[in-house]
Design an enzyme around this catalytic site. Structure first.
Site, PDB file in Angstrom:
ATOM      1  N   ASP A 193      -1.776   5.774  -4.982  1.00 46.52           N
ATOM      2  CA  ASP A 193      -2.198   4.980  -3.875  1.00 46.52           C
ATOM      3  C   ASP A 193      -2.752   3.385  -4.398  1.00 46.52           C
ATOM      4  O   ASP A 193      -3.735   3.126  -4.764  1.00 46.52           O
ATOM      5  CB  ASP A 193      -3.361   5.702  -2.955  1.00 46.52           C
ATOM      6  CG  ASP A 193      -3.541   4.774  -1.849  1.00 46.52           C
ATOM      7  OD1 ASP A 193      -4.494   5.282  -1.165  1.00 46.52           O
ATOM      8  OD2 ASP A 193      -3.208   3.970  -1.492  1.00 46.52           O
ATOM      9  N   ASP A 237       0.780  -1.246   0.056  1.00 49.77           N
ATOM     10  CA  ASP A 237      -0.226   0.102  -0.140  1.00 49.77           C
ATOM     11  C   ASP A 237       0.899   1.137  -0.028  1.00 49.77           C
ATOM     12  O   ASP A 237       1.544   1.720   1.080  1.00 49.77           O
ATOM     13  CB  ASP A 237      -0.714  -0.014   1.269  1.00 49.77           C
ATOM     14  CG  ASP A 237      -1.687   1.303   1.417  1.00 49.77           C
ATOM     15  OD1 ASP A 237      -2.304   1.504   2.460  1.00 49.77           O
ATOM     16  OD2 ASP A 237      -1.772   1.944   0.513  1.00 49.77           O
TER      17      ASP A 237
HETATM   18  C1  LIG Z   1     -12.033  -7.632  -0.189  1.00 50.06           C
HETATM   19  C2  LIG Z   1     -12.071  -6.346  -0.716  1.00 50.06           C
HETATM   20  N1  LIG Z   1     -12.681  -5.711  -1.710  1.00 50.06           N
HETATM   21  O1  LIG Z   1     -12.557  -4.298  -1.528  1.00 50.06           O
HETATM   22  C3  LIG Z   1     -11.677  -4.162  -0.609  1.00 50.06           C
HETATM   23  C4  LIG Z   1     -11.097  -2.769  -0.299  1.00 50.06           C
HETATM   24  C5  LIG Z   1     -11.372  -5.619   0.316  1.00 50.06           C
HETATM   25  C6  LIG Z   1     -10.480  -5.534   1.323  1.00 50.06           C
HETATM   26  N2  LIG Z   1     -11.081  -5.205   2.301  1.00 50.06           N
HETATM   27  C7  LIG Z   1     -12.650  -5.279   2.592  1.00 50.06           C
HETATM   28  C8  LIG Z   1     -10.467  -4.908   3.667  1.00 50.06           C
HETATM   29  C9  LIG Z   1      -9.508  -3.685   3.482  1.00 50.06           C
HETATM   30  C10 LIG Z   1     -10.022  -2.405   3.550  1.00 50.06           C
HETATM   31  C11 LIG Z   1      -8.949  -1.837   3.404  1.00 50.06           C
HETATM   32  N3  LIG Z   1      -7.824  -2.683   2.921  1.00 50.06           N
HETATM   33  N4  LIG Z   1      -8.320  -3.757   2.788  1.00 50.06           N
HETATM   34  C12 LIG Z   1      -6.641  -2.166   2.321  1.00 50.06           C
HETATM   35  C13 LIG Z   1      -6.360  -0.692   3.066  1.00 50.06           C
HETATM   36  N5  LIG Z   1      -7.353   0.124   2.917  1.00 50.06           N
HETATM   37  C14 LIG Z   1      -7.040   1.131   2.361  1.00 50.06           C
HETATM   38  C15 LIG Z   1      -5.743   1.602   1.902  1.00 50.06           C
HETATM   39  C16 LIG Z   1      -5.463   3.070   1.603  1.00 50.06           C
HETATM   40  N6  LIG Z   1      -4.288   3.162   1.120  1.00 50.06           N
HETATM   41  N7  LIG Z   1      -6.682   3.705   1.187  1.00 50.06           N
HETATM   42  C17 LIG Z   1      -7.735   3.377   1.790  1.00 50.06           C
HETATM   43  N8  LIG Z   1      -8.009   2.192   2.150  1.00 50.06           N
HETATM   44  C18 LIG Z   1      -8.742   0.030   3.438  1.00 50.06           C
END
Ligand SMILES: Cc1noc(C)c1CN(C)Cc1cc2n(n1)CCN(c1cc(N)ncn1)C2
Length: 400
Positions: free
Chosen positions: A289, A108
């Site tokens: 990002d 990330d």
């Molecule tokens: C499965 C699935 N499907 O769509 C997603 C998203 C997931 C993963 N999931 C539900 C869990 C999750 C939530 C996040 N992530 N993983 C990755 C980090 N997140 C970020 C990073 C950042 N730089 N900026 C904003 N948020 C939020």
């Protein structure tokens, strides 16, 4: 007549190959330089020249940087896959060795914590996950972390100093943030075992002392202080550390300076175009990002895009711009450092709003309320993106 720099390069280069470390030659009658066998040394002339130019603050020409990069067979480099977690490229997972366990992490560039599901969590939270077995002897006493992401998800826990290996690149004592609790978004997501942050370390949440990202830990040992991101549309891509892989891009690399003041890989686009329309001048500041699935742009830009998509609407029911899944989507172009960076229309159809449904959710959405734009995976997955650290960090873009 060789230039002064050329002679200096030869001298420095000669010393670095034979194992002597260039030293300031003092005015003494006699001196000796202790030669030590270097386990890792620069292997080719271009690499020596890059090293010297950087040493004296001289900008390294792209061609030289590309010529100095070799593949991952040198231990100063590493390459790992980035595999889409589902049919919609919601995120990409990469295998990482933490201590003696391999977990699947979401790399990330929008955050700075390396955190993972761990043996500190209730076993009910670990179903379906690989997780880090903590070693109490490696605990960073008194240190904790807690992170919150843009979508409201988050996690928190304690910190350990352990070995982390990414594609053969080893950090022998990297801060590994072991979760004691994670939000429901993560407990429901049985694919993601954690994240590996690649933003600037100023965003790290460990307290009382912020910790370095994996890249910051290893970058001095890499052949070049950079990593390159190749995310792909519905296919596995890669993260390369320490080298530029000319086989992964075509055409020229366009570099743009990065504003690191907020801890992100932040840059400004100077215009945009929808489909084959004319370019509109606009200043669009945002962050690269990899941890964000979609693109979030200013409302006027987003409205101009969907004005060209028949049947599109900004839906309160679905929380954003949607359109008929059968729509033919125009390409979207951002002007970055004077060059056109185009996103194929096909990449801008994220997913049906309901499984098997005929209404689809857009890969371009409004950035209202965020405070800046986000150039997420939808933007990145048609590009080869070089993240170069150093005195003036910059991003390099090339077409895949
Ligand atoms: C499965 C699935 N499907 O769509 C997603 C998203 C997931 C993963 N999931 C539900 C869990 C999750 C939530 C996040 N992530 N993983 C990755 C980090 N997140 C970020 C990073 C950042 N730089 N900026 C904003 N948020 C939020």
């Amino acid at each position: 007549m060789p230039s002064v720099l050329g002679a200096l390069t030869a001298t420095i280069g000669f010393l670095s190959v034979v194992g002597a470390t260039p030293v300031q030659l003092e005015k003494r009658k006699a001196f000796s330089i202790k030669q030590v066998e270097r386990t890792k040394y620069i292997k080719n002339g271009a690499q020596q020249k890059v090293k010297t130019l950087r040493k004296f603050g001289v900008k390294v020409p792209e061609q030289l940087l590309a010529a100095s990069s070799t593949g991952p067979n040198d231990s100063l480099n590493g390459s790992v896959p980035a595999v889409p977690v589902d049919d919609y490229d919601s995120l990409y997972l990469t295998p990482v060795e933490l201590g003696n366990t391999t977990v699947q992490l979401d790399f990330d560039t929008g955050s700075a914590d390396l955190w993972t599901f761990s043996s500190l969590q209730a076993s009910s939270q670990l179903t379906g996950h690989d997780y880090y077995r903590v070693d109490p002897g490696k605990k960073l006493q008194g240190h904790t972390w807690r992170i919150q992401y843009g979508d409201g998800s988050g996690a928190g826990g304690t910190v350990y100093a352990d070995k982390v290996v990414v594609g053969g690149v080893t950090a022998t004592s990297q801060a590994v943030e072991a979760a004691t609790s994670v939000s429901s978004q993560f407990t429901r997501d049985r694919d993601t075992d954690g994240l590996l942050g690649l933003s600037f370390s100023s965003l790290n949440t460990v307290r009382p002392t912020a910790q370095k990202t994996f890249f910051d830990t290893v970058k001095e040992n890499l052949q070049a202080p950079l990593f390159a991101v190749t995310l792909k549309f519905h296919a596995a891509g890669s993260y390369d550390f320490g080298f530029i892989d000319k086989s992964k891009y075509k055409g020229e690399i366009t570099y743009v300076d990065v504003d690191t003041s907020n801890g992100w890989w932040e840059f400004t686009a100077t215009g945009y175009a929808v489909g084959d329309g004319s370019t509109t001048q606009a200043s669009i500041s945002g962050i690269g990002d990899t941890g964000t699935t979609l693109m979030y742009l200013p409302i006027n830009v987003v409205k101009a895009y969907y004005a060209k998509v028949t049947g599109s609407t900004d839906s309160s029911r679905y929380g954003g711009w949607v359109f008929p899944c059968s729509a033919t989507l125009p390409d979207f172009t951002l002007v970055v450092a004077g060059t056109k960076q185009t996103v194929p229309g096909q990449h801008i159809n994220y997913a049906p709003v309901q499984t098997g449904g005929t209404t689809c959710y857009g890969g371009i959405q409004e950035d209202t309320g965020i405070g800046f734009s986000i150039f997420g995976d939808v933007f990145l997955k048609s590009k080869y993106v070089i993240h170069e650290a150093g005195d003036t960090p910059r991003l390099g873009f090339a077409e895949q």
